[in-house]
Write an enzyme that holds these catalytic residues in place. Structure first.
Site, PDB file in Angstrom:
ATOM      1  N   LYS A 114      23.650   6.956  67.917  1.00  0.00           N
ATOM      2  CA  LYS A 114      22.858   6.606  66.753  1.00  0.00           C
ATOM      3  C   LYS A 114      23.675   6.339  65.728  1.00  0.00           C
ATOM      4  CE  LYS A 114      18.236   8.442  67.996  1.00  0.00           C
ATOM      5  NZ  LYS A 114      17.315   9.604  67.330  1.00  0.00           N
ATOM      6  N   LYS A 197      16.298  -0.771  79.658  1.00  0.00           N
ATOM      7  CA  LYS A 197      14.974  -0.069  79.763  1.00  0.00           C
ATOM      8  C   LYS A 197      13.993  -0.703  78.409  1.00  0.00           C
ATOM      9  CE  LYS A 197      15.316   3.627  76.573  1.00  0.00           C
ATOM     10  NZ  LYS A 197      14.501   4.601  76.152  1.00  0.00           N
ATOM     11  N   LYS A 200      11.259  -0.087  72.042  1.00  0.00           N
ATOM     12  CA  LYS A 200      10.728  -0.803  71.021  1.00  0.00           C
ATOM     13  C   LYS A 200      11.716  -1.597  70.368  1.00  0.00           C
ATOM     14  CE  LYS A 200      10.623   3.450  68.165  1.00  0.00           C
ATOM     15  NZ  LYS A 200      10.879   4.282  69.375  1.00  0.00           N
TER      16      LYS A 200
HETATM   17  P1  ADP Z   1      12.035   3.862  72.570  1.00  0.00           P
HETATM   18  O1  ADP Z   1      13.106   3.727  73.514  1.00  0.00           O
HETATM   19  O2  ADP Z   1      11.026   2.839  72.579  1.00  0.00           O
HETATM   20  O3  ADP Z   1      12.756   3.933  71.193  1.00  0.00           O
HETATM   21  P2  ADP Z   1      11.553   6.539  72.213  1.00  0.00           P
HETATM   22  O4  ADP Z   1      12.850   6.766  72.475  1.00  0.00           O
HETATM   23  O5  ADP Z   1      10.638   6.951  70.996  1.00  0.00           O
HETATM   24  O6  ADP Z   1      11.329   5.082  72.732  1.00  0.00           O
HETATM   25  O7  ADP Z   1      10.820   7.378  73.502  1.00  0.00           O
HETATM   26  C1  ADP Z   1       9.777   8.164  73.507  1.00  0.00           C
HETATM   27  C2  ADP Z   1       9.258   8.694  74.989  1.00  0.00           C
HETATM   28  O8  ADP Z   1       9.131   7.769  75.657  1.00  0.00           O
HETATM   29  C3  ADP Z   1      10.497   9.253  75.412  1.00  0.00           C
HETATM   30  O9  ADP Z   1      10.189  10.675  76.327  1.00  0.00           O
HETATM   31  C4  ADP Z   1      11.291   8.385  76.304  1.00  0.00           C
HETATM   32  O10 ADP Z   1      11.962   8.940  77.359  1.00  0.00           O
HETATM   33  C5  ADP Z   1      10.138   7.757  76.746  1.00  0.00           C
HETATM   34  N1  ADP Z   1      10.699   6.358  77.047  1.00  0.00           N
HETATM   35  C6  ADP Z   1      10.920   5.393  76.062  1.00  0.00           C
HETATM   36  N2  ADP Z   1      11.248   4.411  76.791  1.00  0.00           N
HETATM   37  C7  ADP Z   1      10.948   4.309  78.063  1.00  0.00           C
HETATM   38  C8  ADP Z   1      11.181   3.451  79.335  1.00  0.00           C
HETATM   39  N3  ADP Z   1      11.410   2.359  79.150  1.00  0.00           N
HETATM   40  N4  ADP Z   1      10.673   3.982  80.665  1.00  0.00           N
HETATM   41  C9  ADP Z   1      10.646   5.402  80.638  1.00  0.00           C
HETATM   42  N5  ADP Z   1      10.190   6.213  79.723  1.00  0.00           N
HETATM   43  C10 ADP Z   1      10.571   5.819  78.374  1.00  0.00           C
HETATM   44 NA    NA Z   2      14.837   5.310  71.792  1.00  0.00          NA
END
Ligand code: ADP
Ligand code: NA
Length: 330
Positions: A114, A197, A200
């Protein structure tokens, strides 16, 4: 027999959760209510470790609560609360920070990733100590289990190390949490770039499906998803990542094994699969969005639910904090 206690948190960093958040995490939150004594926390303290807009944070915290309720988190059975409503998180965090080695915190790979992305001058001390706050979240509730994906394993290890360190220096106070790997967890990939993956922060908005998007827009994204060469609808994540991703999403939303879908779609084309999945998705999000709206349309009721959650969370958190403060000599 007493149910194991689980704690999990999610950041209110977007106006909508996406399909990856749901299938990779929040669906398990709903399911774990059957087997665990569950504490679910909207972690707004974590959300300010990067630059943020106060208005957006307030709106997103409420939107997160509304979505969690609409997805099936039952605020009577589980304790659903907002992190900043429970001051014990920040209070215990300080004590744990004083037990964390500077070098130890610096080895956290998520911090390294990060901070590399943000540029040194914008990286805050809060981002650096983010995993220590996570440790406080978990230890305050004496959680036995924490659902973790690969990217959170190191943070859970730090939590266990800190709990152990505190216990051995000051006397047994904290429970050492175990990683809980939920059975039906799905990783969801970007619809336009099925090797990345779904996120957002994705480069391709067409690859991201937000739960609160207009269902017609989401249906279109599904129908335009990148598929693979060949025609066969089969689950081969290495060679057919696009189709495999669609099968995983379909399987989770329709609650049907991938093998059944492969059988149903034998001899059919990618277009048939996408068309049906677009319908399955529409049938899932349409009533969900209605429920979300009804929670957001009644802010007083939503506040009441969150205040009730915070009150129940504080009963547990304040007891743990009092014990920890006593042990350190406060
Ligand atoms: P982003 O990757 O959109 O920033 P976050 O990091 O805030 O999402 O993730 C919040 C939760 O959602 C975590 O538990 C993360 O492991 C899960 N998560 C996020 N993206 C995925 C994905 N593409 N597939 C499965 N789980 C996900
Ligand atoms: Na993330």
């Amino acid at each position: 027999p007493k149910r194991p206690r689980v704690l999990s948190g999610i950041q209110p960093t977007a106006d909508s959760f996406h399909l990856g958040n749901y299938l990779g995490a929040l669906r398990q939150w709903v399911a774990m209510q059957e087997t665990h004594d569950a504490f679910y926390c909207i972690v707004d303290l974590h959300a300010i470790t990067i630059e943020h807009d106060p208005k957006a944070l307030r709106r997103r915290t409420r939107a997160a609560a509304a979505q969690l309720l609409a997805l099936g988190i039952d605020p009577e059975r589980s304790i659903l609360f907002v992190q900043s409503h429970v001051p014990e998180h920040a209070q215990l965090c300080w004590v744990l920070e004083c037990l964390t080695g500077f070098g130890e915190a610096g080895r956290m790979t998520q911090f390294k990733d990060k901070s590399a992305r943000q540029g040194a001058e914008r990286v805050t001390v809060g981002l650096f100590t983010y995993p220590v706050l996570q440790a406080a979240d978990i230890l305050l509730y004496r959680a036995d289990a924490v659902p973790v994906g690969e990217d959170q394993r190191q943070h859970l290890e730090l939590t266990r190390d800190l709990a152990q360190r505190f216990n051995s220096r000051f006397g047994k106070t904290f429970v050492l949490p175990e990683a809980y790997i939920p059975k039906e967890t799905a990783k969801v990939y970007d619809l336009q770039d099925p090797n990345a993956k779904m996120s957002k922060s994705a480069a391709t908005p067409a690859g991201l499906v937000d739960l609160l998007d207009d269902p017609r827009v989401s249906a279109k994204k599904i129908r335009s998803a990148v598929t693979d060469t060949g025609r066969e609808i089969s689950y081969h994540p290495e060679t057919k990542p696009g189709v495999s991703n669609l099968l995983v999403i379909y399987s989770a939303l329709a609650d049907r094994p991938v093998a059944d879908l492969e059988r149903d779609y034998a001899g059919k084309g990618y277009g048939d699969l996408k068309k049906d999945l677009a319908e399955v998705l529409t049938d899932f999000v349409t009533p969900l969005q209605q429920r979300v709206r009804s929670y957001l349309d009644d802010p007083a009721e939503l506040d009441k639910v969150l205040a009730h959650g915070a009150e129940r969370a504080r009963e547990v958190a304040s007891r743990t904090l009092a014990r920890a403060y006593d042990r350190v000599g406060f």
